[in-house]
Enzyme design. Structure first.
Site, PDB file in Angstrom:
ATOM      1  N   THR A 280       0.846  -1.190   0.000  1.00 18.58           N
ATOM      2  CA  THR A 280       0.000   0.000   0.000  1.00 18.58           C
ATOM      3  C   THR A 280       0.876   1.233   0.000  1.00 18.58           C
ATOM      4  O   THR A 280       1.880   1.294   0.725  1.00 18.58           O
ATOM      5  CB  THR A 280      -0.952  -0.007   1.216  1.00 18.58           C
ATOM      6  OG1 THR A 280      -1.742   1.180   1.211  1.00 18.58           O
ATOM      7  CG2 THR A 280      -0.198  -0.096   2.530  1.00 18.58           C
TER       8      THR A 280
ATOM      9  N   GLU B  37      -5.084  -2.291   5.492  1.00 13.48           N
ATOM     10  CA  GLU B  37      -4.665  -2.945   6.727  1.00 13.48           C
ATOM     11  C   GLU B  37      -5.783  -3.732   7.418  1.00 13.48           C
ATOM     12  O   GLU B  37      -5.518  -4.460   8.381  1.00 13.48           O
ATOM     13  CB  GLU B  37      -4.116  -1.896   7.697  1.00 13.48           C
ATOM     14  CG  GLU B  37      -2.804  -1.271   7.292  1.00 13.48           C
ATOM     15  CD  GLU B  37      -2.910  -0.149   6.265  1.00 13.48           C
ATOM     16  OE1 GLU B  37      -1.902   0.506   5.989  1.00 13.48           O
ATOM     17  OE2 GLU B  37      -4.023   0.081   5.721  1.00 13.48           O
TER      18      GLU B  37
ATOM     19  N   LYS C 244      -8.573  23.416   7.950  1.00 17.65           N
ATOM     20  CA  LYS C 244      -8.720  24.311   9.102  1.00 17.65           C
ATOM     21  C   LYS C 244      -8.859  25.732   8.564  1.00 17.65           C
ATOM     22  O   LYS C 244      -7.903  26.346   8.113  1.00 17.65           O
ATOM     23  CB  LYS C 244      -7.497  24.205  10.015  1.00 17.65           C
ATOM     24  CG  LYS C 244      -7.600  25.024  11.307  1.00 17.65           C
ATOM     25  CD  LYS C 244      -8.629  24.436  12.247  1.00 17.65           C
ATOM     26  CE  LYS C 244      -8.657  25.172  13.585  1.00 17.65           C
ATOM     27  NZ  LYS C 244      -7.452  24.946  14.404  1.00 17.65           N
TER      28      LYS C 244
ATOM     29  N   TRP D 171     -13.053  23.395  11.659  1.00 14.39           N
ATOM     30  CA  TRP D 171     -12.616  22.213  10.937  1.00 14.39           C
ATOM     31  C   TRP D 171     -13.664  21.907   9.871  1.00 14.39           C
ATOM     32  O   TRP D 171     -14.826  21.691  10.176  1.00 14.39           O
ATOM     33  CB  TRP D 171     -12.482  21.016  11.873  1.00 14.39           C
ATOM     34  CG  TRP D 171     -11.306  21.102  12.796  1.00 14.39           C
ATOM     35  CD1 TRP D 171     -11.335  21.362  14.125  1.00 14.39           C
ATOM     36  CD2 TRP D 171      -9.935  20.922  12.461  1.00 14.39           C
ATOM     37  NE1 TRP D 171     -10.069  21.358  14.644  1.00 14.39           N
ATOM     38  CE2 TRP D 171      -9.175  21.087  13.638  1.00 14.39           C
ATOM     39  CE3 TRP D 171      -9.243  20.641  11.265  1.00 14.39           C
ATOM     40  CZ2 TRP D 171      -7.797  20.981  13.671  1.00 14.39           C
ATOM     41  CZ3 TRP D 171      -7.866  20.528  11.305  1.00 14.39           C
ATOM     42  CH2 TRP D 171      -7.154  20.692  12.483  1.00 14.39           C
TER      43      TRP D 171
END
Length: 559
Positions: free
Chosen positions: A193, A342, A452, A457
């Site tokens: 990956t 994963e 940001k 956010w």
């Protein structure tokens, strides 16, 4: 300490390990006459398939492959690839599924790092091999794969130094092969990956992990019917490369259930549509780009009756409301899935319960474009920067961390990265999300992609979703760029649907009007929208925001 009592062990009792060979064995029990089909070139039933898998195992043995050796594959999605999914690990060897979309230098790195001993390669990828062959350090045998063998009188030229052509070599082998028992924690597969920095990372999985992933997937899609999947009625065709996280684990499940399977080879729109219609495909999975290509096609409307039988799981990138609605209006049942390399990969999939299934399309879209409900046997939490858990209230944000029976232990030869992946005893995904009390997962963003701006956010995924719902927009990508006043500001790339003409400022004004009306946060209006013919993608079809930041920064800032 909790007091427990272990079951007494009986010396003569058999405790079978969870091995991939057990998944294969089920395919002959109930529907061995069902077919596995490759394009319009090759068909076989499960009896033939099992024989070919054993022939492949014997072929590998004749080439000196032993338990613990690594066998690499470079092929399009095919019956041959499926044979390798079983034939390689069932003899105790490790299957390395090579990402053919990596650069030659990256492919070289992964092959040497994985210590590949045998390589099976489609002739289409020979130029990639020629670019690195002299630098391979462990490969001893190379087998060429070609579709020419299926043409009448077709022959394949075997390059000098190769062991031979796949079908010819297979034909010389016996179908008699007893797969051995060994520890279920034996390494079964590996793939690489890519991250934002450094070389690709080698992820690996054991027989037990893949066995448990198959059981978890079966319980969710066959048992709970999250994405209704019936061994009796469904026809499966992956439209996700088989090198990408085991094609999301579905080939293992479909084979175990003797499901009719279709493998399309190289992804060509005409071939995909032909197989979809001719073979009656009912279940697929793909990244949003593939589905968007299909639903945007003018031909889609004429095949609406057939498309209404098709269920598609979307992963790799977020399923936007615009794309979900367009698919649902064609009758395509779309579902979102979430996971990562994963995690093998399934961690959540759309599941509509008894109260949600009757909802009208517009309300279903809001649910179907979330990242799904947490899968069986997966423990998913949200964690803040201090390692503290965040409540599942549907509002609070935190990084997704997880535990489960099929999550990788780490990265090959990189223990320090494995320690970081599993810090605090939880696998850290790098994804910021909220989770509702009833287990719906809403991905806000990757930690590195959150914008940001003005002390707020802002999710780049939410802005992309807003843009996707505007008339004429086929696809969008949003990144944050530095701003002296606000810290960062969002900028957008947009691909328009075929035949659509629009002005970027008009599109931006539509979002501004929503902000003025209080429908969206004002910080969600991009500073600039730039129309492009296509959006840069990674090797597995995800929007490549790293490349956008490096290559298109000036375009976004200056228009």
């Amino acid at each position: 300490m909790i007091t427990t009592k272990l079951i007494p062990r009986t010396a003569s009792a058999h405790e079978p390990p969870m091995l991939i060979k057990q998944l294969l064995a089920q395919s002959l029990k109930y529907e061995p006459q069902r077919e596995i089909i490759y394009r319009d070139l090759f068909r076989m039933n499960y009896v033939t398939f099992n024989g070919r898998v054993r022939k492949l195992a014997n072929l590998l043995g004749s080439l000196g492959v032993k338990g613990g050796d690594t066998v690499a594959v470079m092929d399009w999605d095919s019956h041959r690839y499926l044979e390798c999914f079983f034939g390689v690990p069932c003899v105790g060897a490790i299957l390395h599924t090579i990402n053919v979309r990596l650069s030659p230098a990256q492919i070289l790195y992964t092959m040497n790092h994985a210590e590949d001993k045998v390589l099976l390669i489609h002739e289409d990828f020979l130029p990639l091999l020629h670019a690195v062959k002299s630098q391979l350090t462990t490969v001893e045998s190379i087998i060429i794969i070609s579709d020419k063998v299926y043409a009448e009188g077709g022959s394949v030229e075997v390059p000098e130094g190769f062991a031979g052509e796949y079908e010819a070599l297979l034909s010389d082998q016996s179908e008699a092969c007893d797969f051995p028992d060994f520890d279920e924690n034996t390494w079964a597969t590996t793939f690489y990956t890519t991250g934002t920095t450094g070389n690709p990372k080698g992820v690996y999985f054991s027989h037990r992990q893949l066995f448990m992933h198959t059981m978890g997937l079966m319980s969710y899609v066959c048992g709970y019917q999250a994405v209704p999947f019936s061994a009796l009625a469904d026809v499966y065709m992956p439209i996700t490369p088989m090198f990408h996280v085991h094609a999301w684990g579905f080939p293992f499940l479909a084979t175990m259930l003797s499901t009719k399977q279709i493998y399309p080879g190289r992804y060509e729109p005409e071939m995909l549509l032909r197989l979809l219609l001719k073979e009656g495909v009912t279940l697929s999975h793909c990244v949003p780009t593939i589905l968007n290509m299909l639903v945007s096609s003018p031909a889609a409307q004429q095949f609406k009756p057939q498309l209404s039988k098709w269920k598609v799981i979307i992963g790799g990138s977020a399923l936007t409301k615009g794309l979900a609605k367009a698919a649902l209006e064609l009758g395509i049942q779309v579902y979102a899935g979430y996971g990562m390399s994963e995690t093998a990969p399934i961690m959540s999939v759309t599941y509509l319960n008894d109260l949600e299934r009757p909802l009208p399309i517009d309300e279903q879209v809001d649910l179907r474009t979330l990242a799904g409900r947490i899968s069986p046997f997966i423990d998913m939490r949200l964690m803040d920067d201090n390692g503290q858990f965040v409540p599942h209230d549907g509002q609070s944000l935190g990084e997704i961390v997880a535990r489960g029976p099929w999550l990788t232990q780490g990265y090959y030869k990189e223990p320090e990265r494995a320690e970081d992946l599993w810090r605090n005893g939880w696998l850290h995904t790098g994804d910021v999300a909220s989770i509702t009390p009833d287990n719906w997962v809403h991905i806000a963003d990757r930690t590195k992609d959150v914008i940001k701006t003005g002390g707020e956010w802002v999710s780049s995924l939410d802005i992309e979703d807003l843009l996707s719902q505007q008339a004429g927009v086929a696809e969008a990508a949003v990144i944050g760029l530095p701003d002296e006043k606000w810290g960062e500001r969002p900028y957008a790339l947009v691909v328009l649907k075929p035949g659509v003409e629009a002005a970027a400022e008009a599109l931006r004004s539509q979002l501004q009007a929503k902000a003025t009306a209080g429908e969206i946060n004002k910080w969600y209006v991009p500073d600039r929208i730039v129309f492009v013919p296509e959006i840069p993608k990674t090797s597995v079809g995800k929007i490549d925001k790293k490349r956008i930041r490096s290559e298109m920064k000036d375009v976004l800032l200056n228009g």
